[in-house]
Scaffold this motif. Structure first.
Motif, PDB file in Angstrom:
ATOM      1  N   VAL A 115       0.849  -1.195   0.000  1.00  0.00           N
ATOM      2  CA  VAL A 115       0.000   0.000   0.000  1.00  0.00           C
ATOM      3  C   VAL A 115       0.880   1.239   0.000  1.00  0.00           C
ATOM      4  O   VAL A 115       1.867   1.313   0.726  1.00  0.00           O
ATOM      5  CB  VAL A 115      -0.939   0.037   1.230  1.00  0.00           C
ATOM      6  CG1 VAL A 115      -1.747   1.332   1.250  1.00  0.00           C
ATOM      7  CG2 VAL A 115      -1.865  -1.159   1.244  1.00  0.00           C
ATOM      8  N   GLU A 116       0.519   2.193  -0.831  1.00  0.00           N
ATOM      9  CA  GLU A 116       1.139   3.509  -0.820  1.00  0.00           C
ATOM     10  C   GLU A 116       0.044   4.541  -0.577  1.00  0.00           C
ATOM     11  O   GLU A 116      -1.092   4.363  -1.022  1.00  0.00           O
ATOM     12  CB  GLU A 116       1.827   3.806  -2.153  1.00  0.00           C
ATOM     13  CG  GLU A 116       2.964   2.878  -2.503  1.00  0.00           C
ATOM     14  CD  GLU A 116       3.542   3.194  -3.871  1.00  0.00           C
ATOM     15  OE1 GLU A 116       3.650   4.400  -4.197  1.00  0.00           O
ATOM     16  OE2 GLU A 116       3.847   2.246  -4.600  1.00  0.00           O
TER      17      GLU A 116
ATOM     18  N   VAL B 135      -6.863  15.487   3.359  1.00  0.00           N
ATOM     19  CA  VAL B 135      -7.306  14.836   2.128  1.00  0.00           C
ATOM     20  C   VAL B 135      -6.344  13.672   1.903  1.00  0.00           C
ATOM     21  O   VAL B 135      -5.124  13.861   1.933  1.00  0.00           O
ATOM     22  CB  VAL B 135      -7.262  15.784   0.904  1.00  0.00           C
ATOM     23  CG1 VAL B 135      -7.747  15.058  -0.345  1.00  0.00           C
ATOM     24  CG2 VAL B 135      -8.092  17.027   1.148  1.00  0.00           C
ATOM     25  N   GLY B 136      -6.889  12.466   1.709  1.00  0.00           N
ATOM     26  CA  GLY B 136      -6.041  11.292   1.582  1.00  0.00           C
ATOM     27  C   GLY B 136      -6.329  10.476   0.335  1.00  0.00           C
ATOM     28  O   GLY B 136      -7.484  10.341  -0.084  1.00  0.00           O
ATOM     29  N   PHE B 137      -5.247   9.949  -0.249  1.00  0.00           N
ATOM     30  CA  PHE B 137      -5.320   9.084  -1.423  1.00  0.00           C
ATOM     31  C   PHE B 137      -4.444   7.865  -1.148  1.00  0.00           C
ATOM     32  O   PHE B 137      -3.396   7.984  -0.501  1.00  0.00           O
ATOM     33  CB  PHE B 137      -4.773   9.791  -2.667  1.00  0.00           C
ATOM     34  CG  PHE B 137      -5.363  11.148  -2.924  1.00  0.00           C
ATOM     35  CD1 PHE B 137      -6.430  11.305  -3.800  1.00  0.00           C
ATOM     36  CD2 PHE B 137      -4.847  12.280  -2.302  1.00  0.00           C
ATOM     37  CE1 PHE B 137      -6.967  12.561  -4.045  1.00  0.00           C
ATOM     38  CE2 PHE B 137      -5.381  13.539  -2.539  1.00  0.00           C
ATOM     39  CZ  PHE B 137      -6.440  13.673  -3.413  1.00  0.00           C
ATOM     40  N   ASP B 138      -4.834   6.700  -1.637  1.00  0.00           N
ATOM     41  CA  ASP B 138      -3.958   5.532  -1.508  1.00  0.00           C
ATOM     42  C   ASP B 138      -4.224   4.539  -2.626  1.00  0.00           C
ATOM     43  O   ASP B 138      -5.131   4.725  -3.447  1.00  0.00           O
ATOM     44  CB  ASP B 138      -4.109   4.871  -0.130  1.00  0.00           C
ATOM     45  CG  ASP B 138      -5.514   4.366   0.147  1.00  0.00           C
ATOM     46  OD1 ASP B 138      -6.112   3.722  -0.749  1.00  0.00           O
ATOM     47  OD2 ASP B 138      -6.021   4.596   1.255  1.00  0.00           O
ATOM     48  N   THR B 139      -3.400   3.490  -2.655  1.00  0.00           N
ATOM     49  CA  THR B 139      -3.489   2.501  -3.726  1.00  0.00           C
ATOM     50  C   THR B 139      -4.531   1.419  -3.445  1.00  0.00           C
ATOM     51  O   THR B 139      -4.621   0.454  -4.194  1.00  0.00           O
ATOM     52  CB  THR B 139      -2.116   1.843  -3.954  1.00  0.00           C
ATOM     53  OG1 THR B 139      -1.636   1.302  -2.714  1.00  0.00           O
ATOM     54  CG2 THR B 139      -1.122   2.849  -4.497  1.00  0.00           C
ATOM     55  N   MET B 140      -5.324   1.596  -2.414  1.00  0.00           N
ATOM     56  CA  MET B 140      -6.419   0.655  -2.148  1.00  0.00           C
ATOM     57  C   MET B 140      -7.645   0.975  -2.987  1.00  0.00           C
ATOM     58  O   MET B 140      -8.656   0.282  -2.925  1.00  0.00           O
ATOM     59  CB  MET B 140      -6.785   0.661  -0.653  1.00  0.00           C
ATOM     60  CG  MET B 140      -5.660   0.201   0.248  1.00  0.00           C
ATOM     61  SD  MET B 140      -5.181  -1.516  -0.049  1.00  0.00           S
ATOM     62  CE  MET B 140      -6.589  -2.381   0.657  1.00  0.00           C
ATOM     63  N   GLY B 141      -7.604   2.049  -3.747  1.00  0.00           N
ATOM     64  CA  GLY B 141      -8.736   2.427  -4.586  1.00  0.00           C
ATOM     65  C   GLY B 141      -8.405   3.679  -5.384  1.00  0.00           C
ATOM     66  O   GLY B 141      -7.304   4.218  -5.314  1.00  0.00           O
ATOM     67  N   THR B 142      -9.398   4.149  -6.134  1.00  0.00           N
ATOM     68  CA  THR B 142      -9.222   5.368  -6.928  1.00  0.00           C
ATOM     69  C   THR B 142      -9.998   6.541  -6.336  1.00  0.00           C
ATOM     70  O   THR B 142     -10.125   7.578  -6.970  1.00  0.00           O
ATOM     71  CB  THR B 142      -9.708   5.128  -8.370  1.00  0.00           C
ATOM     72  OG1 THR B 142     -11.076   4.705  -8.345  1.00  0.00           O
ATOM     73  CG2 THR B 142      -8.869   4.057  -9.055  1.00  0.00           C
ATOM     74  N   TYR B 143     -10.503   6.377  -5.155  1.00  0.00           N
ATOM     75  CA  TYR B 143     -11.267   7.429  -4.492  1.00  0.00           C
ATOM     76  C   TYR B 143     -10.361   8.197  -3.532  1.00  0.00           C
ATOM     77  O   TYR B 143      -9.187   7.866  -3.361  1.00  0.00           O
ATOM     78  CB  TYR B 143     -12.460   6.832  -3.734  1.00  0.00           C
ATOM     79  CG  TYR B 143     -12.063   5.763  -2.742  1.00  0.00           C
ATOM     80  CD1 TYR B 143     -11.710   6.086  -1.436  1.00  0.00           C
ATOM     81  CD2 TYR B 143     -12.037   4.415  -3.115  1.00  0.00           C
ATOM     82  CE1 TYR B 143     -11.331   5.122  -0.531  1.00  0.00           C
ATOM     83  CE2 TYR B 143     -11.669   3.436  -2.214  1.00  0.00           C
ATOM     84  CZ  TYR B 143     -11.314   3.792  -0.922  1.00  0.00           C
ATOM     85  OH  TYR B 143     -10.933   2.827  -0.027  1.00  0.00           O
ATOM     86  N   TYR B 144     -10.915   9.213  -2.902  1.00  0.00           N
ATOM     87  CA  TYR B 144     -10.184   9.969  -1.889  1.00  0.00           C
ATOM     88  C   TYR B 144     -11.088  10.141  -0.677  1.00  0.00           C
ATOM     89  O   TYR B 144     -12.314   9.976  -0.757  1.00  0.00           O
ATOM     90  CB  TYR B 144      -9.760  11.341  -2.426  1.00  0.00           C
ATOM     91  CG  TYR B 144     -10.916  12.259  -2.742  1.00  0.00           C
ATOM     92  CD1 TYR B 144     -11.343  13.208  -1.822  1.00  0.00           C
ATOM     93  CD2 TYR B 144     -11.593  12.165  -3.954  1.00  0.00           C
ATOM     94  CE1 TYR B 144     -12.410  14.049  -2.104  1.00  0.00           C
ATOM     95  CE2 TYR B 144     -12.651  12.999  -4.245  1.00  0.00           C
ATOM     96  CZ  TYR B 144     -13.058  13.934  -3.319  1.00  0.00           C
ATOM     97  OH  TYR B 144     -14.120  14.755  -3.601  1.00  0.00           O
TER      98      TYR B 144
ATOM     99  N   ASP C 135     -19.793   8.477   1.383  1.00  0.00           N
ATOM    100  CA  ASP C 135     -20.990   7.854   0.821  1.00  0.00           C
ATOM    101  C   ASP C 135     -20.517   6.841  -0.218  1.00  0.00           C
ATOM    102  O   ASP C 135     -20.127   7.212  -1.320  1.00  0.00           O
ATOM    103  CB  ASP C 135     -21.889   8.931   0.193  1.00  0.00           C
ATOM    104  CG  ASP C 135     -23.222   8.382  -0.274  1.00  0.00           C
ATOM    105  OD1 ASP C 135     -23.404   7.141  -0.288  1.00  0.00           O
ATOM    106  OD2 ASP C 135     -24.096   9.188  -0.636  1.00  0.00           O
ATOM    107  N   ASP C 136     -20.513   5.567   0.144  1.00  0.00           N
ATOM    108  CA  ASP C 136     -19.953   4.512  -0.694  1.00  0.00           C
ATOM    109  C   ASP C 136     -21.045   3.886  -1.562  1.00  0.00           C
ATOM    110  O   ASP C 136     -21.871   3.123  -1.075  1.00  0.00           O
ATOM    111  CB  ASP C 136     -19.316   3.438   0.190  1.00  0.00           C
ATOM    112  CG  ASP C 136     -18.528   2.412  -0.604  1.00  0.00           C
ATOM    113  OD1 ASP C 136     -18.840   2.217  -1.790  1.00  0.00           O
ATOM    114  OD2 ASP C 136     -17.608   1.813  -0.035  1.00  0.00           O
ATOM    115  N   PRO C 137     -21.057   4.195  -2.880  1.00  0.00           N
ATOM    116  CA  PRO C 137     -22.098   3.656  -3.751  1.00  0.00           C
ATOM    117  C   PRO C 137     -21.898   2.172  -4.059  1.00  0.00           C
ATOM    118  O   PRO C 137     -22.842   1.493  -4.450  1.00  0.00           O
ATOM    119  CB  PRO C 137     -21.976   4.499  -5.029  1.00  0.00           C
ATOM    120  CG  PRO C 137     -20.551   4.913  -5.056  1.00  0.00           C
ATOM    121  CD  PRO C 137     -20.139   5.084  -3.618  1.00  0.00           C
ATOM    122  N   VAL C 138     -20.674   1.668  -3.876  1.00  0.00           N
ATOM    123  CA  VAL C 138     -20.412   0.249  -4.150  1.00  0.00           C
ATOM    124  C   VAL C 138     -20.951  -0.615  -3.017  1.00  0.00           C
ATOM    125  O   VAL C 138     -21.664  -1.596  -3.239  1.00  0.00           O
ATOM    126  CB  VAL C 138     -18.909   0.008  -4.365  1.00  0.00           C
ATOM    127  CG1 VAL C 138     -18.624  -1.480  -4.544  1.00  0.00           C
ATOM    128  CG2 VAL C 138     -18.413   0.788  -5.583  1.00  0.00           C
TER     129      VAL C 138
END
Length: 195
Positions: A101-102, A119-128, A149-152
């Protein structure tokens, strides 16, 4: 054609009413606002708290899943103040459940709204993710709250990032999910680590 003209007329008539939802400042308000904005452009004393995190840090991250023992993994972080000391950029590498993970996280203090931001970003997804909150001097704790709010998954999750600044210079981090998730029936701490 008649319907199109009728629709255009309706929009034209409604426009002034819609525009009234926005506040247009007077010239005096504009001048005062510009003066205040100039005064708040640079970093303030609140940014000194973030600057305490500058440097190279190593930690063991503990992740907690309901009904399981903590999953521990190493993490390294490089932190630097950027944009003239206005934000702290934290770049981390590690692993989560055996996967590399990055992450890149930006911390700041919004002097207009008078609260800390993340504000955070990581390689576990394309969201923030985002969060905001305040520092309690008495407990030396920075608490940042956010909502996703997670639509998935079909859920709305409230979460809290906590940072406790200890006298010995270490900082204890935690992430808590405030809404019942994954069968817990109650809020639970998802992970923690100490720099």
């Amino acid at each position: 054609m008649t319907r199109l003209l009728s629709f255009a007329l309706l929009i034209a008539l409604a426009a002034p009413a819609l525009a009234q939802d926005c506040d247009e400042p007077t010239p005096e308000q504009m001048m005062q606002g510009q003066q205040k904005m100039m005064a708040l452009m640079g970093p303030g004393p609140e940014h000194e708290l973030l600057s305490r995190l500058v440097g190279e840090w190593g930690a063991t991250t503990n992740m907690y899943m309901p009904g399981m023992d903590a999953i521990s993994s190493p993490m390294t972080s490089t932190n630097e103040m950027i944009l003239g000391g206005r934000f702290l950029k934290s770049t981390s590498t590690g692993s989560m459940m055996g996967m590399p993970v990055e992450s890149v996280t930006l911390f700041g203090y919004d002097r207009r709204h008078e609260h800390y931001t993340m504000v955070g970003f990581d390689t576990m997804g394309t969201y923030y993710i985002t969060a905001a909150g305040n520092y309690d001097e008495a407990t030396k704790t920075l608490t940042l709250n956010g909502t996703d709010d997670d639509p998935v998954m079909g859920i709305v999750q409230d979460y809290t990032f906590g940072m406790v600044f200890h006298d010995d210079g270490s900082v204890e981090f935690s992430l808590t999910f405030n809404c019942p998730t994954m069968g817990t029936g109650a809020p639970y701490r998802l992970m923690d680590y100490t720099w």
